[in-house]
Design a protein around this motif. Structure first.
Motif, PDB file in Angstrom:
ATOM      1  N   ALA A   1       3.004 -12.580  -5.172  1.00 27.02           N
ATOM      2  CA  ALA A   1       3.315 -11.162  -5.345  1.00 27.02           C
ATOM      3  C   ALA A   1       2.036 -10.355  -5.283  1.00 27.02           C
ATOM      4  O   ALA A   1       0.940 -10.880  -5.492  1.00 27.02           O
ATOM      5  CB  ALA A   1       4.026 -10.928  -6.671  1.00 27.02           C
ATOM      6  N   TYR A   2       2.178  -9.090  -5.010  1.00 27.28           N
ATOM      7  CA  TYR A   2       1.049  -8.167  -4.926  1.00 27.28           C
ATOM      8  C   TYR A   2       0.934  -7.450  -6.266  1.00 27.28           C
ATOM      9  O   TYR A   2       1.912  -6.862  -6.734  1.00 27.28           O
ATOM     10  CB  TYR A   2       1.285  -7.165  -3.795  1.00 27.28           C
ATOM     11  N   TYR A   3      -0.227  -7.515  -6.876  1.00 28.87           N
ATOM     12  CA  TYR A   3      -0.432  -6.965  -8.221  1.00 28.87           C
ATOM     13  C   TYR A   3      -1.232  -5.669  -8.184  1.00 28.87           C
ATOM     14  O   TYR A   3      -2.232  -5.578  -7.481  1.00 28.87           O
ATOM     15  CB  TYR A   3      -1.202  -7.959  -9.088  1.00 28.87           C
ATOM     16  N   VAL A   4      -0.793  -4.702  -8.984  1.00 30.77           N
ATOM     17  CA  VAL A   4      -1.494  -3.430  -9.156  1.00 30.77           C
ATOM     18  C   VAL A   4      -1.441  -3.069 -10.636  1.00 30.77           C
ATOM     19  O   VAL A   4      -0.426  -3.244 -11.294  1.00 30.77           O
ATOM     20  CB  VAL A   4      -0.829  -2.307  -8.323  1.00 30.77           C
ATOM     21  N   LEU A   5      -2.563  -2.579 -11.159  1.00 30.27           N
ATOM     22  CA  LEU A   5      -2.612  -2.076 -12.530  1.00 30.27           C
ATOM     23  C   LEU A   5      -2.900  -0.586 -12.459  1.00 30.27           C
ATOM     24  O   LEU A   5      -3.891  -0.171 -11.850  1.00 30.27           O
ATOM     25  CB  LEU A   5      -3.719  -2.775 -13.329  1.00 30.27           C
TER      26      LEU A   5
ATOM     27  N   GLN B   1       0.827  -1.210   0.000  1.00 28.83           N
ATOM     28  CA  GLN B   1       0.000   0.000   0.000  1.00 28.83           C
ATOM     29  C   GLN B   1       0.859   1.257   0.000  1.00 28.83           C
ATOM     30  O   GLN B   1       0.514   2.249  -0.637  1.00 28.83           O
ATOM     31  CB  GLN B   1      -0.963  -0.004   1.190  1.00 28.83           C
ATOM     32  N   ASP B   2       1.991   1.206   0.711  1.00 33.33           N
ATOM     33  CA  ASP B   2       2.900   2.355   0.718  1.00 33.33           C
ATOM     34  C   ASP B   2       3.450   2.624  -0.678  1.00 33.33           C
ATOM     35  O   ASP B   2       3.544   3.774  -1.106  1.00 33.33           O
ATOM     36  CB  ASP B   2       4.059   2.121   1.687  1.00 33.33           C
ATOM     37  N   LEU B   3       3.812   1.558  -1.392  1.00 28.66           N
ATOM     38  CA  LEU B   3       4.321   1.716  -2.756  1.00 28.66           C
ATOM     39  C   LEU B   3       3.232   2.244  -3.680  1.00 28.66           C
ATOM     40  O   LEU B   3       3.492   3.099  -4.533  1.00 28.66           O
ATOM     41  CB  LEU B   3       4.850   0.388  -3.291  1.00 28.66           C
TER      42      LEU B   3
END
Length: 97
Positions: free
Chosen positions: A46-50, A8-10
């Motif tokens: 891994a944690y994924y974000v688009l 979340q910080d990233l």
């Protein structure tokens, strides 16, 4: 590997970077923690974000360079499009347009 507490910080860091540089975020999807098809840097999840964003090329390069040096980011991909994609991605049941 459990959920990365820094994810979340990233997300906030790079979202704020785009906005501070005068960019626009057209789509931001948090896909959460997922199993990888194969281990990457000894990680199985891994944690994924688009994030679909629009900003000056020099600023996009600066962000890309920063992401490549960040040890908490396993992989990322930057694509250039002729138009903004704003609808939900197929991962969230949309068409991706």
């Amino acid at each position: 590997m459990a959920w990365c507490p820094c994810a979340q910080d990233l997300l906030v860091k790079y979202k704020d970077f785009v906005l501070e540089k005068g960019g626009v975020i057209h789509r931001l999807e948090d896909w959460g923690c997922r199993k990888l098809a194969y281990p990457i840097k000894k990680s199985n999840e891994a944690y994924y974000v688009l994030m679909n964003y629009e900003m000056k090329p020099a600023d996009a390069k600066e962000m890309s360079d920063d992401m490549s040096k960040d040890l908490d980011i396993l992989r990322f991909m930057v694509l250039t499009r002729d138009y903004a994609i704003t609808g939900p991605s197929p991962m969230l049941g949309g068409t991706g347009l």
